[in-house]
Design an enzyme around this catalytic site. Structure first.
Site, PDB file in Angstrom:
ATOM      1  N   LYS A 224      38.411  35.809  44.930  1.00 61.77           N
ATOM      2  CA  LYS A 224      38.070  35.038  43.720  1.00 61.77           C
ATOM      3  C   LYS A 224      38.323  33.558  43.942  1.00 61.77           C
ATOM      4  O   LYS A 224      39.067  33.171  44.849  1.00 61.77           O
ATOM      5  CB  LYS A 224      38.888  35.529  42.526  1.00 61.77           C
ATOM      6  CG  LYS A 224      40.418  35.430  42.680  1.00 61.77           C
ATOM      7  CD  LYS A 224      41.017  34.118  42.230  1.00 61.77           C
ATOM      8  CE  LYS A 224      42.523  34.053  42.450  1.00 61.77           C
ATOM      9  NZ  LYS A 224      43.065  32.707  42.359  1.00 61.77           N
TER      10      LYS A 224
ATOM     11  N   ALA B  75      47.159  35.031  51.751  1.00 55.94           N
ATOM     12  CA  ALA B  75      47.964  33.935  51.168  1.00 55.94           C
ATOM     13  C   ALA B  75      47.207  32.618  51.254  1.00 55.94           C
ATOM     14  O   ALA B  75      47.733  31.591  51.664  1.00 55.94           O
ATOM     15  CB  ALA B  75      49.333  33.837  51.835  1.00 55.94           C
ATOM     16  N   ALA B  76      45.937  32.669  50.866  1.00 55.09           N
ATOM     17  CA  ALA B  76      45.045  31.518  51.005  1.00 55.09           C
ATOM     18  C   ALA B  76      44.564  31.006  49.652  1.00 55.09           C
ATOM     19  O   ALA B  76      43.755  30.083  49.587  1.00 55.09           O
ATOM     20  CB  ALA B  76      43.849  31.913  51.867  1.00 55.09           C
TER      21      ALA B  76
ATOM     22  N   LEU C  67      42.881  32.930  47.547  1.00 55.25           N
ATOM     23  CA  LEU C  67      41.621  33.610  47.228  1.00 55.25           C
ATOM     24  C   LEU C  67      41.841  34.958  46.546  1.00 55.25           C
ATOM     25  O   LEU C  67      40.895  35.716  46.337  1.00 55.25           O
ATOM     26  CB  LEU C  67      40.815  33.803  48.524  1.00 55.25           C
ATOM     27  CG  LEU C  67      40.369  32.486  49.174  1.00 55.25           C
ATOM     28  CD1 LEU C  67      39.844  32.722  50.588  1.00 55.25           C
ATOM     29  CD2 LEU C  67      39.291  31.804  48.319  1.00 55.25           C
TER      30      LEU C  67
ATOM     31  N   SER D 222      45.680  40.622  45.322  1.00 51.79           N
ATOM     32  CA  SER D 222      45.430  41.074  43.942  1.00 51.79           C
ATOM     33  C   SER D 222      44.126  41.855  43.860  1.00 51.79           C
ATOM     34  O   SER D 222      44.028  42.849  43.135  1.00 51.79           O
ATOM     35  CB  SER D 222      45.351  39.874  42.992  1.00 51.79           C
ATOM     36  OG  SER D 222      46.527  39.109  43.071  1.00 51.79           O
TER      37      SER D 222
ATOM     38  N   ASP E 159      47.270  38.169  38.615  1.00 50.79           N
ATOM     39  CA  ASP E 159      45.820  38.032  38.821  1.00 50.79           C
ATOM     40  C   ASP E 159      45.089  39.370  38.827  1.00 50.79           C
ATOM     41  O   ASP E 159      43.862  39.400  38.894  1.00 50.79           O
ATOM     42  CB  ASP E 159      45.541  37.357  40.182  1.00 50.79           C
ATOM     43  CG  ASP E 159      45.691  35.837  40.112  1.00 50.79           C
ATOM     44  OD1 ASP E 159      45.687  35.290  39.007  1.00 50.79           O
ATOM     45  OD2 ASP E 159      45.792  35.218  41.193  1.00 50.79           O
TER      46      ASP E 159
HETATM   47  O1  C5P Z   1      52.365  37.817  39.111  1.00 53.42           O
HETATM   48  P1  C5P Z   1      52.575  37.552  40.552  1.00 53.42           P
HETATM   49  O2  C5P Z   1      53.530  38.541  41.184  1.00 53.42           O
HETATM   50  O3  C5P Z   1      51.327  37.388  41.338  1.00 53.42           O
HETATM   51  O4  C5P Z   1      53.292  36.141  40.614  1.00 53.42           O
HETATM   52  C1  C5P Z   1      54.001  35.720  41.743  1.00 53.42           C
HETATM   53  C2  C5P Z   1      54.831  34.502  41.387  1.00 53.42           C
HETATM   54  O5  C5P Z   1      53.982  33.379  41.154  1.00 53.42           O
HETATM   55  C3  C5P Z   1      55.652  34.632  40.117  1.00 53.42           C
HETATM   56  O6  C5P Z   1      56.890  35.245  40.364  1.00 53.42           O
HETATM   57  C4  C5P Z   1      55.801  33.178  39.718  1.00 53.42           C
HETATM   58  O7  C5P Z   1      56.787  32.533  40.505  1.00 53.42           O
HETATM   59  C5  C5P Z   1      54.456  32.576  40.119  1.00 53.42           C
HETATM   60  N1  C5P Z   1      53.498  32.571  38.983  1.00 53.42           N
HETATM   61  C6  C5P Z   1      53.718  31.707  37.924  1.00 53.42           C
HETATM   62  N2  C5P Z   1      52.825  31.702  36.884  1.00 53.42           N
HETATM   63  C7  C5P Z   1      51.753  32.507  36.876  1.00 53.42           C
HETATM   64  C8  C5P Z   1      51.507  33.384  37.949  1.00 53.42           C
HETATM   65  C9  C5P Z   1      52.410  33.397  38.995  1.00 53.42           C
HETATM   66  O8  C5P Z   1      54.689  30.955  37.923  1.00 53.42           O
HETATM   67  N3  C5P Z   1      50.893  32.451  35.842  1.00 53.42           N
END
Ligand code: C5P
Length: 285
Positions: free
Chosen positions: A13, A102-103, A105, A109, A142
């Site tokens: 995405k 980890a790019a 994209l 997710s 995501d």
């Molecule tokens: O939800 P996910 O595990 O992908 O998020 C990883 C990390 O990215 C979270 O622990 C947070 O530090 C950061 N994040 C955030 N705000 C978001 C999505 C992710 O701060 N809306």
């Protein structure tokens, strides 16, 4: 008894805009964004099995040391679904990594979303979209946006989704030679005391009208400036893409890939010829 195996696609995405509204008490950030799935995808094959196994294939898997262990989002997703409905939670997941890792994209997710959709079918869970979204939100911010395979505007930390109509657009993606973890990108936004970006209406209006020139000018990502301060080469890539004639260029998600907006496929291919590596793709409706 259903099929013994099924194949699904996990689409990468990009964010047409990403507005960070502010940090929350739970460690996340509230955001406003439009997420569009891309034709760039990881193919997955899911087979019935006695236990849960993940096999990753693809050029980058060894090189990037992509983990296939219990912290892999595809595995997290399978376990989360198994908790709700899985017949002993057994499946062999074969995942071909094509989306850079980890790019920015959304590859991990997207894999998780595809596993939820696919195993829901393979296991005959019959969960509706709403129930799957609930599980997806527990797997990652995501993941709900990537379940449906079409563009959505997201709110909250990403788990509140609403469909939006975006026509197919051609993009040139320029990945960088390093990786950024999402929490890092948000920490830099915090550290720099960044403000939220502009009203996204111009992005939405230009995208809906298919006005690519205006869209190119309006694309933005609030995580971009903090990242460019620490990795100026990303700013250079963006400038080079614009100098080469891109209609716009913007950081993808939490980076470090830069996406350039092209007029059409030939234009995207032309832009890609000046960059190694580069990926030409379009977004899905
Ligand atoms: O939800 P996910 O595990 O992908 O998020 C990883 C990390 O990215 C979270 O622990 C947070 O530090 C950061 N994040 C955030 N705000 C978001 C999505 C992710 O701060 N809306």
């Amino acid at each position: 008894m259903g099929a013994e195996s099924i194949t699904v696609e996990a689409n990468a995405k990009l964010n047409l805009f990403l507005r960070v509204l502010g940090a929350r008490e739970d460690g996340y950030h509230d955001i406003d964004s439009v997420i569009v799935p891309l034709s760039l995808a990881d193919p997955l094959t899911l087979r019935r099995a006695d236990s849960l196994r993940l096999r990753m294939v693809g050029n980058d898997v060894e090189f990037l040391r992509v983990g296939g262990g219990p912290d892999n989002l595809a595995v997290v997703a399978a376990l989360a679904l198994a908790e709700e409905c899985g017949p002993e939670g057994g499946a062999e997941i074969e995942l071909e990594k094509r989306i850079p890792v980890a790019a920015g994209l959304g590859g991990g997710s997207a894999d998780a979303a595809a596993v939820l959709r696919g195993l829901n079918e393979l296991w005959g869970c019959g969960l509706d979209a709403r129930s799957l979204e609930g599980i997806a939100a527990r797997v990652g911010s995501d993941v709900p946006a990537l379940l449906g395979g079409s563009p959505v505007r997201v709110g909250g930390r990403g788990e509140i989704t609403e469909p939006v109509a975006i026509p197919p657009i051609w993009w040139t993606l320029v990945p960088a030679g390093f990786r950024i973890r999402t929490p890092q990108a948000y920490r830099w936004w915090d550290e720099d005391g960044e403000k939220s970006g502009p009203d996204p209406e111009p992005v939405l209006a230009a995208a809906a009208a298919g006005d690519l020139e205006s869209l190119g000018e309006a694309l933005f990502n609030d995580l971009e400036d903090p990242l460019v301060r620490r990795h100026p080469e990303i700013g250079d890539t963006k400038r080079r893409l614009l100098d080469a004639g891109a209609l716009g260029a913007v950081l993808c998600g939490s980076g470090p890939t830069v996406a350039a907006l092209a007029r059409d496929e030939a234009h995207a291919t032309g832009l890609a010829s000046g960059f190694r590596p580069a990926i030409v793709c379009s977004n899905r409706r």
